[in-house]
Design a protein around this motif. Sequence first.
Motif, PDB file in Angstrom:
ATOM      1  N   ALA A 260       3.436   1.594  -9.154  1.00  0.00           N
ATOM      2  CA  ALA A 260       3.899   2.973  -8.964  1.00  0.00           C
ATOM      3  C   ALA A 260       4.507   3.518 -10.249  1.00  0.00           C
ATOM      4  O   ALA A 260       4.268   4.679 -10.631  1.00  0.00           O
ATOM      5  N   GLY A 261       5.299   2.709 -10.946  1.00  0.00           N
ATOM      6  CA  GLY A 261       5.875   3.135 -12.216  1.00  0.00           C
ATOM      7  C   GLY A 261       4.805   3.491 -13.225  1.00  0.00           C
ATOM      8  O   GLY A 261       4.929   4.485 -13.967  1.00  0.00           O
ATOM      9  N   ALA A 262       3.734   2.701 -13.270  1.00  0.00           N
ATOM     10  CA  ALA A 262       2.632   2.979 -14.193  1.00  0.00           C
ATOM     11  C   ALA A 262       1.945   4.293 -13.850  1.00  0.00           C
ATOM     12  O   ALA A 262       1.613   5.093 -14.738  1.00  0.00           O
ATOM     13  N   GLY A 263       1.723   4.530 -12.547  1.00  0.00           N
ATOM     14  CA  GLY A 263       1.106   5.787 -12.133  1.00  0.00           C
ATOM     15  C   GLY A 263       1.991   6.985 -12.438  1.00  0.00           C
ATOM     16  O   GLY A 263       1.502   8.048 -12.872  1.00  0.00           O
ATOM     17  N   ILE A 264       3.279   6.833 -12.226  1.00  0.00           N
ATOM     18  CA  ILE A 264       4.228   7.911 -12.519  1.00  0.00           C
ATOM     19  C   ILE A 264       4.282   8.173 -14.021  1.00  0.00           C
ATOM     20  O   ILE A 264       4.375   9.325 -14.470  1.00  0.00           O
ATOM     21  N   ALA A 265       4.223   7.105 -14.821  1.00  0.00           N
ATOM     22  CA  ALA A 265       4.206   7.270 -16.279  1.00  0.00           C
ATOM     23  C   ALA A 265       3.035   8.156 -16.700  1.00  0.00           C
ATOM     24  O   ALA A 265       3.182   9.032 -17.568  1.00  0.00           O
ATOM     25  N   TYR A 266       1.872   7.944 -16.103  1.00  0.00           N
ATOM     26  CA  TYR A 266       0.713   8.785 -16.412  1.00  0.00           C
ATOM     27  C   TYR A 266       0.972  10.234 -16.005  1.00  0.00           C
ATOM     28  O   TYR A 266       0.685  11.168 -16.771  1.00  0.00           O
TER      29      TYR A 266
ATOM     30  N   ARG B 167      -6.209  10.047 -10.545  1.00  0.00           N
ATOM     31  CA  ARG B 167      -6.200   9.126 -11.685  1.00  0.00           C
ATOM     32  C   ARG B 167      -4.886   8.331 -11.724  1.00  0.00           C
ATOM     33  O   ARG B 167      -4.882   7.140 -12.059  1.00  0.00           O
ATOM     34  N   ALA B 168      -3.789   8.960 -11.348  1.00  0.00           N
ATOM     35  CA  ALA B 168      -2.522   8.236 -11.268  1.00  0.00           C
ATOM     36  C   ALA B 168      -2.571   7.160 -10.192  1.00  0.00           C
ATOM     37  O   ALA B 168      -2.058   6.041 -10.378  1.00  0.00           O
ATOM     38  N   LEU B 169      -3.173   7.470  -9.053  1.00  0.00           N
ATOM     39  CA  LEU B 169      -3.290   6.484  -7.974  1.00  0.00           C
ATOM     40  C   LEU B 169      -4.211   5.330  -8.360  1.00  0.00           C
ATOM     41  O   LEU B 169      -3.989   4.187  -7.948  1.00  0.00           O
ATOM     42  N   LEU B 170      -5.239   5.612  -9.133  1.00  0.00           N
ATOM     43  CA  LEU B 170      -6.105   4.530  -9.614  1.00  0.00           C
ATOM     44  C   LEU B 170      -5.306   3.576 -10.501  1.00  0.00           C
ATOM     45  O   LEU B 170      -5.414   2.350 -10.368  1.00  0.00           O
ATOM     46  N   ILE B 171      -4.502   4.125 -11.395  1.00  0.00           N
ATOM     47  CA  ILE B 171      -3.669   3.281 -12.253  1.00  0.00           C
ATOM     48  C   ILE B 171      -2.692   2.467 -11.414  1.00  0.00           C
ATOM     49  O   ILE B 171      -2.548   1.252 -11.594  1.00  0.00           O
ATOM     50  N   SER B 172      -2.033   3.110 -10.471  1.00  0.00           N
ATOM     51  CA  SER B 172      -1.037   2.436  -9.648  1.00  0.00           C
ATOM     52  C   SER B 172      -1.653   1.327  -8.803  1.00  0.00           C
ATOM     53  O   SER B 172      -1.191   0.180  -8.812  1.00  0.00           O
ATOM     54  N   ASN B 173      -2.714   1.660  -8.075  1.00  0.00           N
ATOM     55  CA  ASN B 173      -3.355   0.679  -7.194  1.00  0.00           C
ATOM     56  C   ASN B 173      -3.897  -0.515  -7.961  1.00  0.00           C
ATOM     57  O   ASN B 173      -3.665  -1.676  -7.585  1.00  0.00           O
ATOM     58  N   LEU B 174      -4.623  -0.255  -9.027  1.00  0.00           N
ATOM     59  CA  LEU B 174      -5.275  -1.344  -9.751  1.00  0.00           C
ATOM     60  C   LEU B 174      -4.267  -2.188 -10.528  1.00  0.00           C
ATOM     61  O   LEU B 174      -4.447  -3.401 -10.666  1.00  0.00           O
TER      62      LEU B 174
ATOM     63  N   GLY C 255       0.813  -1.211   0.000  1.00  0.00           N
ATOM     64  CA  GLY C 255       0.000   0.000   0.000  1.00  0.00           C
ATOM     65  C   GLY C 255       0.847   1.262   0.000  1.00  0.00           C
ATOM     66  O   GLY C 255       0.541   2.242  -0.694  1.00  0.00           O
ATOM     67  N   ILE C 256       1.920   1.246   0.781  1.00  0.00           N
ATOM     68  CA  ILE C 256       2.851   2.385   0.802  1.00  0.00           C
ATOM     69  C   ILE C 256       3.532   2.539  -0.555  1.00  0.00           C
ATOM     70  O   ILE C 256       3.657   3.644  -1.098  1.00  0.00           O
ATOM     71  N   THR C 257       3.949   1.433  -1.140  1.00  0.00           N
ATOM     72  CA  THR C 257       4.729   1.462  -2.376  1.00  0.00           C
ATOM     73  C   THR C 257       3.912   1.955  -3.564  1.00  0.00           C
ATOM     74  O   THR C 257       4.432   2.675  -4.425  1.00  0.00           O
ATOM     75  N   VAL C 258       2.638   1.592  -3.636  1.00  0.00           N
ATOM     76  CA  VAL C 258       1.828   2.033  -4.782  1.00  0.00           C
ATOM     77  C   VAL C 258       1.429   3.494  -4.679  1.00  0.00           C
ATOM     78  O   VAL C 258       1.056   4.109  -5.682  1.00  0.00           O
ATOM     79  N   SER C 259       1.511   4.066  -3.473  1.00  0.00           N
ATOM     80  CA  SER C 259       0.975   5.413  -3.289  1.00  0.00           C
ATOM     81  C   SER C 259       2.041   6.485  -3.081  1.00  0.00           C
ATOM     82  O   SER C 259       2.022   7.527  -3.756  1.00  0.00           O
TER      83      SER C 259
END
Length: 423
Positions: A322-328, A290-297, A267-271
């Motif tokens: 987390a990388g996916a959320g950051i990419a967004y 929206r970035a957190l939705l991508i990261s979490n899911l 949970g810490i790592t994705v957020s």
Amino acid sequence: MEHNSSIYREYLRILEQELVPAFGCTEPIAIAYAAALAAQTLGERPDRLLVEASGNIIKNVKSVIVPNTGGMKGIQAAAAAGVVSGRPEDKLELLEGLTEEQRGEIRDYLQTADIRIQKAGGCRTFDLTVTVWAGNREARVRIADSHTNVVLVEKNGEILRTAGTDEEGSQAEAKSSLSMEGIVDFALTARLDDVKQVLDRQIEYNMAIAEEGMKHAYGANVGKVLLAAYGDDVKIRARAKAAAGSDARMNGCELPVVINSGSGNQGITVSVPVIEYARELGAGEEQLYRALLISNLTAIHLKEGIGRLSAYCGAVSAGTGAGAGIAYLLGGGYEEIIHTVVNTLANVSGIVCDGAKASCAAKIASAVDAGILGYYMYRNGQEFVDGDGIVKKGVESTIANVARLGRDGMRDTDREILDIMIG
């Protein structure tokens, strides 16, 4: 994605079920919860307990501090804390309200009660049964597959509850509909009011423990080492704060976190890295959500095929998310996101889980670094392609290979790790 569609509602339900608060490392808390529920079912404080736990649970409880106990570690301490708490209704937060007087009771109870540990039989990676006795009276609670999924409650041989799988069944059915295409579609079209509450809580809780880890000395202080060695560029800061949150959580910090896939570290790592990037970039609230939705899911999608517990380190799935959320946040669309996922998985899928402890923070830092590198590789025209090891054509094929690796391929690794850890 249509807001009135069944798949949209399923995605919302996944978030509500997976992104929940927990106080302390979730495996010892699950033991505490089972013990508290068993004692409540018995109706009196037991004088004997038997904790039967699968190897992965034993592995994850061995080296972490049970929160709010004054530094106690181990399965016996977790079970005793649960009995003394008397609050099974609070589930993964049941130890948050322990008083100093109760901490003394736990120490006394450990001296007087007979608490025994036994490795559970069977092949489930998450299997926990707590049996308690007072004289010749007996109660039993079994939790399987996830941390609060109670499948049996029994008192004096009478079954009071069985197969509490309705919620878990719905969750599994919903998760089976996850795909990277669906995740990105949902994240970019979700009504913010539908996700605001759960994401605001994740932001508040997980950044609080990350900041606590940066301010004080916990564990191996991986976050502080990163900043001291490499500076405070956002690529370093994102790793450092996530690692600091884990170091704090593994080493007695009494702050709750919002978990992902049953894990506070995940949970810490994705957020935290995503939030740190959003702040650096001056992103608005909508972009961050929206970035957190991508990261979490994304992390949940990666974990669903592997299982809750495995020899495959969950930080890899979370760091990929987390990388996916950051990419967004950095302007990436679907193609950038999925190639970030593949590049990350091709890099760090070999990290093993050897239990919950201080080195989790270092693994988190490595996984987040791989996620960031995965994005920058693709942005610079570089990628891992079909035939590069476990990488297959199509993001879902690669994800399926990773699931097979973590679920099936690493079973023997899991047993060897446990044998090494407990002799």
